[in-house]
Design an enzyme around this catalytic site. Structure first.
Site, mmCIF file in Angstrom:
data_model
loop_
_atom_site.group_PDB
_atom_site.id
_atom_site.type_symbol
_atom_site.label_atom_id
_atom_site.label_comp_id
_atom_site.label_asym_id
_atom_site.label_seq_id
_atom_site.Cartn_x
_atom_site.Cartn_y
_atom_site.Cartn_z
ATOM 1 N N PHE A 121 0.813 -1.219 0.000
ATOM 2 C CA PHE A 121 0.000 0.000 0.000
ATOM 3 C C PHE A 121 0.847 1.269 0.000
ATOM 4 O O PHE A 121 0.358 2.346 0.308
ATOM 5 C CB PHE A 121 -0.972 0.018 1.182
ATOM 6 C CG PHE A 121 -1.720 -1.260 1.368
ATOM 7 C CD1 PHE A 121 -2.540 -1.751 0.364
ATOM 8 C CD2 PHE A 121 -1.589 -2.000 2.525
ATOM 9 C CE1 PHE A 121 -3.225 -2.951 0.522
ATOM 10 C CE2 PHE A 121 -2.265 -3.199 2.688
ATOM 11 C CZ PHE A 121 -3.085 -3.672 1.686
ATOM 12 N N ARG A 173 -7.656 -0.332 -21.363
ATOM 13 C CA ARG A 173 -7.845 -1.773 -21.542
ATOM 14 C C ARG A 173 -7.383 -2.525 -20.295
ATOM 15 O O ARG A 173 -6.194 -2.498 -19.963
ATOM 16 C CB ARG A 173 -7.015 -2.237 -22.739
ATOM 17 C CG ARG A 173 -7.097 -3.712 -23.059
ATOM 18 C CD ARG A 173 -6.026 -4.052 -24.079
ATOM 19 N NE ARG A 173 -6.260 -5.328 -24.728
ATOM 20 C CZ ARG A 173 -5.430 -5.878 -25.611
ATOM 21 N NH1 ARG A 173 -4.322 -5.234 -25.945
ATOM 22 N NH2 ARG A 173 -5.699 -7.038 -26.168
ATOM 23 N N LEU A 189 -5.736 -5.294 -18.432
ATOM 24 C CA LEU A 189 -4.787 -6.268 -18.974
ATOM 25 C C LEU A 189 -5.109 -7.691 -18.548
ATOM 26 O O LEU A 189 -4.719 -8.638 -19.219
ATOM 27 C CB LEU A 189 -3.364 -5.892 -18.565
ATOM 28 C CG LEU A 189 -2.922 -4.485 -19.000
ATOM 29 C CD1 LEU A 189 -1.458 -4.271 -18.683
ATOM 30 C CD2 LEU A 189 -3.201 -4.250 -20.475
ATOM 31 N N LYS A 195 -9.515 -10.474 -14.435
ATOM 32 C CA LYS A 195 -9.660 -10.971 -13.065
ATOM 33 C C LYS A 195 -8.824 -10.158 -12.080
ATOM 34 O O LYS A 195 -9.317 -9.719 -11.037
ATOM 35 C CB LYS A 195 -9.268 -12.448 -13.007
ATOM 36 C CG LYS A 195 -9.480 -13.103 -11.647
ATOM 37 C CD LYS A 195 -9.132 -14.588 -11.681
ATOM 38 C CE LYS A 195 -10.116 -15.363 -12.535
ATOM 39 N NZ LYS A 195 -9.890 -16.830 -12.434
ATOM 40 N N GLN A 225 -8.199 -5.620 -8.034
ATOM 41 C CA GLN A 225 -7.616 -4.368 -7.580
ATOM 42 C C GLN A 225 -8.685 -3.354 -7.191
ATOM 43 O O GLN A 225 -8.555 -2.636 -6.203
ATOM 44 C CB GLN A 225 -6.706 -3.788 -8.665
ATOM 45 C CG GLN A 225 -5.364 -4.472 -8.768
ATOM 46 C CD GLN A 225 -4.571 -4.320 -7.484
ATOM 47 O OE1 GLN A 225 -4.059 -3.249 -7.174
ATOM 48 N NE2 GLN A 225 -4.486 -5.391 -6.712
ATOM 49 N N VAL A 227 -4.356 0.450 -12.405
ATOM 50 C CA VAL A 227 -5.631 0.286 -11.697
ATOM 51 C C VAL A 227 -5.444 0.173 -10.184
ATOM 52 O O VAL A 227 -6.418 0.166 -9.436
ATOM 53 C CB VAL A 227 -6.377 -0.949 -12.251
ATOM 54 C CG1 VAL A 227 -5.665 -2.239 -11.889
ATOM 55 C CG2 VAL A 227 -7.819 -1.001 -11.777
ATOM 56 N N GLU A 229 -4.523 2.204 -7.766
ATOM 57 C CA GLU A 229 -4.862 3.300 -6.849
ATOM 58 C C GLU A 229 -6.286 3.821 -7.020
ATOM 59 O O GLU A 229 -6.916 4.248 -6.054
ATOM 60 C CB GLU A 229 -3.884 4.477 -7.057
ATOM 61 C CG GLU A 229 -2.462 4.069 -7.350
ATOM 62 C CD GLU A 229 -1.508 4.213 -6.190
ATOM 63 O OE1 GLU A 229 -1.909 4.718 -5.132
ATOM 64 O OE2 GLU A 229 -0.339 3.811 -6.347
#
Length: 743
Positions: free
Chosen positions: A243, A632, A634, A637, A642, A708, A710
């Protein structure tokens, strides 16, 4: 662009079996025979000086090898002026460099013994005397002249466009001015930080370190011991969560390496959970004042966002909350300001979506309050003020599909059925509240490199010194590599976690996937050019004498002529005729200036439902819908995971998380997972729906994806707080929203 069958697919994590069977070894699990164990002694005052250290009893304790403090510290080279290593030092003070105590929990000694238990026991016997001074622990302890504008790694922290003073004073406009508070929050990854250091030769250091920045740790250690970078090897194949707390270089890593050199034997230093609350950063408390002015139709005429937040006396870090107000809404007049002041607390640092998470809490709460003042639907207000271009620079977005996110999530959630009156919706005796907030985070990328080895058996390996914090880089790195090279997924391996590999970025700021994809794409281009050159020069090749620039790669593992696809051959044929069992290439790129004609950003929206018993006002989160545009995805799943993680962490920010300090000592009283509350399964009752909207952003990366990690947490606290207001009619502007604030 990188195109192929692997990217985007919901492929299972390639490291999952290792993790669930215990085969994945983390830094704290490295246990070589003969390693000494170190245990840190923390200050029990938050400001003052060490006047005496009585370590005699501790030194006589069983198994003790040596006790270090500022009185006998071997030291290292001081950082050279103007010579900035690659790593991140938010705490500038070198450990044990003097007798000054700058914050509660600062390391004042380290005990080394033959076992962890003996080191811990002896550390309890070390007696430290202090000349304590009155500390500054909260904002009100700092005089007005003790606050400064601060800096944030070269980013502009004071920003303006037009003049907000006129609209904010105009009685003909609808205006609000409110202050929003957020407390200190502390990272609590399941894996505490740990370092194992071993000198394999007088000038060779090997370190296993729980880090988000292999090359940064390598760089700072090399500088500290005046070694070439290649003489320092840093390993971290698995990270048990971070984190942000494992991005900067913290004192414990240097302490382990110095002690190992001084004792001439390997040393392991494992931080306790208590250590983690003082020694590896936290999100600082913020005081944010938002002023908005809008015409009667709801169009913003002015936005002012002022932030005050703390750092420490031994470093510099600014929680730049105003970044969200620079990008979120169109207004002819915008003013962003930040003040920072030193507190005698451990050094503040990066925590998931630094700046954006608390900044969105304030801005999105204020937008909800403006909607109430306008008697306007809060979603409609946001849609009305959605900027088609960057509100300050005026540049177009590289790609933005927030409108589609709003539409899809609102429909999934059923927003049109919302009764706008507070306390108007019920489920039996429970109050029901619905809230909404935007999500936003910058698209980032950095310098990197990658190496590819392709065998004549069409098995390929790709290396990059990047990391997997549990985010899925082991998996998406393989997907990126397979499609970039043009081979099936099962014929490609992706390796990370070692500073021996080509340059990888810090795993922070949601930059890893974008950065690594650029590096792998660069290496793949080198591979294809090399193979194309070999084919063009080979009289036996169907591509003999073809212009290399006219030869294209097509999966699976073939080169063909651009305008004559039937003329081509496979990678294996090229290598076998050349008598080569393997070919290696490396591709790299420096700091990416990128496309200066566009702004790169990700956007999204959260809808939240809460249910609250009016007599026992504990907030229950019963439904959640998030729609996010990250270009997009990547891996469908891991990307969804995330966002799920970001939302859950944001729920913790809204309802539970708060680091509380003891006034006399400056030490955290909430310093373990029993006292520092984070969400558990029961706190997310109805599940979280995640929707991805948008299209590939090829202006940003060859994969079309943006980070993705944050964005999922941004806006979450505000969406939940807005739902609480709708349910109860009480506007809470001070996180966390605990039951006592709703009584």
């Amino acid at each position: 662009p990188i195109a192929g069958p692997a990217l985007g697919k919901p492929i299972d994590r390639v490291d999952s079996r290792l993790k669930v069977t215990g085969g994945a070894k983390y830094s704290g699990e490295i246990e070589p025979a003969g390693a000494a164990q170190a245990f840190l002694v923390m200050s029990t005052v938050s400001k003052g000086r060490v006047t005496a250290i009585d370590a005699a009893e501790a030194a006589r304790a069983p198994g003790v090898l040596k006790i270090y403090s500022h009185l006998n510290w071997p030291g290292t080279a001081k950082p050279k002026a103007g010579n900035t290593p690659m790593g991140i030092r938010v705490e500038k003070r070198l450990p044990f460099s003097d007798d000054v105590v700058a914050y509660g929990g600062q390391y004042v000694a380290v005990v080394v013994a033959d076992t962890f238990e003996r080191a811990r026991r002896a550390a309890m016997l070390v007696k430290i005397s202090y000349a304590a001074e009155t500390p500054a622990l909260v904002k009100d302890d700092i005089p007005a002249d003790g606050k400064r504008t601060g800096a944030n790694q070269g980013k502009k922290t004071q920003e303006s466009k037009g003049s907000v003073d006129g609209p904010l004073a105009d009685a003909g406009l609808v205006r609000i001015k409110q202050t929003y508070l957020s407390p200190v929050e502390t990272h609590n990854p399941i894996e505490p930080s740990a370092t194992y250091a071993e000198w394999t030769a007088p000038d060779r250091l090997v370190v296993h370190d729980a880090t988000q920045f292999l090359k940064g740790t390598q760089s700072i250690l090399a500088e500290a011991f005046e070694l070439p970078a290649e003489n320092v090897r840093v390993l971290c194949p698995f990270v048990g969560g971070a984190f942000g707390c494992k991005g900067p270089f913290w004192p414990h890593t240097l302490i382990a390496a110095v002690v190992a050199r001084d004792l001439g034997r390997p040393v392991k230093l494992m931080l306790t959970r208590h250590n983690m609350f003082s020694g590896t950063g936290h999100r600082p408390a913020t005081v944010q004042t938002i002023e908005l002015a809008a015409d009667k139709a709801g169009r913003l005429q002015a936005l002012r966002h002022q932030t005050e937040t703390g750092t420490s006396p031994v470093g510099e870090f600014l929680e730049q909350c105003g970044v969200v107000s620079q990008v979120s809404y169109a207004s002819p007049n915008i003013e962003i300001g930040h003040l920072v002041y030193p507190l005698n607390l451990g050094q503040s640092s990066f925590m998931r979506a630094p700046g954006d998470a608390p900044g969105s809490w304030a801005l999105e709460s204020a937008m909800d309050e403006l909607a109430v003042a306008l008697k306007m639907d809060p979603l409609a207000l946001r849609q009305l003020n959605d900027p088609a271009r960057h509100p300050i620079s005026g540049k177009p977005w590289s790609s933005k599909h927030l409108e589609e996110c709003q539409r899809a999530a609102a429909e999934k959630f059923g927003w049109s059925k919302r009764n706008p009156e507070p306390r108007s919706m019920r489920d039996g005796r429970l109050l029901v509240g619905w809230g909404v907030a935007h999500a936003t985070y910058a698209a980032n990328k950095r310098a990197a490199a990658a190496k590819i080895r392709l065998g004549a058996d069409l098995q390929a390996t790709v290396w990059c010194a990047t990391h997997d914090l549990g985010t899925g880089m082991w998996t998406i790195g393989r997907q990126i590599s397979a499609d970039a090279i043009g081979l099936p997924l099962e014929q490609v391996k992706f390796e990370l976690g070692s500073s021996d590999y080509p340059l990888g970025p810090v795993a922070g700021g949601s930059n890893s996937s974008a950065t690594v994809s650029h590096a792998v794409a660069a290496a793949a281009r080198e591979l294809h050019r090399k193979l194309a050159g070999m084919a063009s020069a080979d009289p036996k090749s169907p591509l003999h004498r073809a212009n290399v620039d006219d030869i294209l790669m097509t999966p699976p593992g073939r080169l063909v002529l651009k305008n004559e696809a039937s003329r081509g051959e496979g990678f294996a044929d090229i290598l076998q005729r050349a008598g080569m069992s393997v070919v290696e290439v490396e591709g790299s790129l420096g700091m990416l200036e990128g496309d200066k004609d566009h702004e790169f950003h990700s956007f999204g929206i959260h809808f939240c439902e809460v249910k609250i018993d009016p007599e026992l006002p504990k907030v229950r989160v019963t439904r959640w819908v998030s729609a996010i545009d990250i270009g997009r995805p990547l891996n469908a799943k891991t990307a969804r995971s995330q966002v799920l993680g970001g939302v859950v962490m944001g729920v913790g920010m809204a309802l539970l998380e708060e680091t509380v300090y003891d006034r006399p000592t400056g030490l955290p009283t909430t310093r373990n997972l029993a006292d520092y509350h984070v969400p558990v399964n029961a706190d997310i009752e109805g599940g979280i729906d995640v929707i991805f909207e948008g299209e590939p952003d090829y202006l940003f990366t060859p994969t079309g994806g943006r980070g993705v990690g944050e964005i999922g947490i941004t806006g979450v606290a505000a969406a939940l707080a807005n739902a609480v207001y709708h349910a109860t009619g009480k506007r809470i502007r001070d996180l966390p929203i605990t039951p006592d604030k709703l009584m």
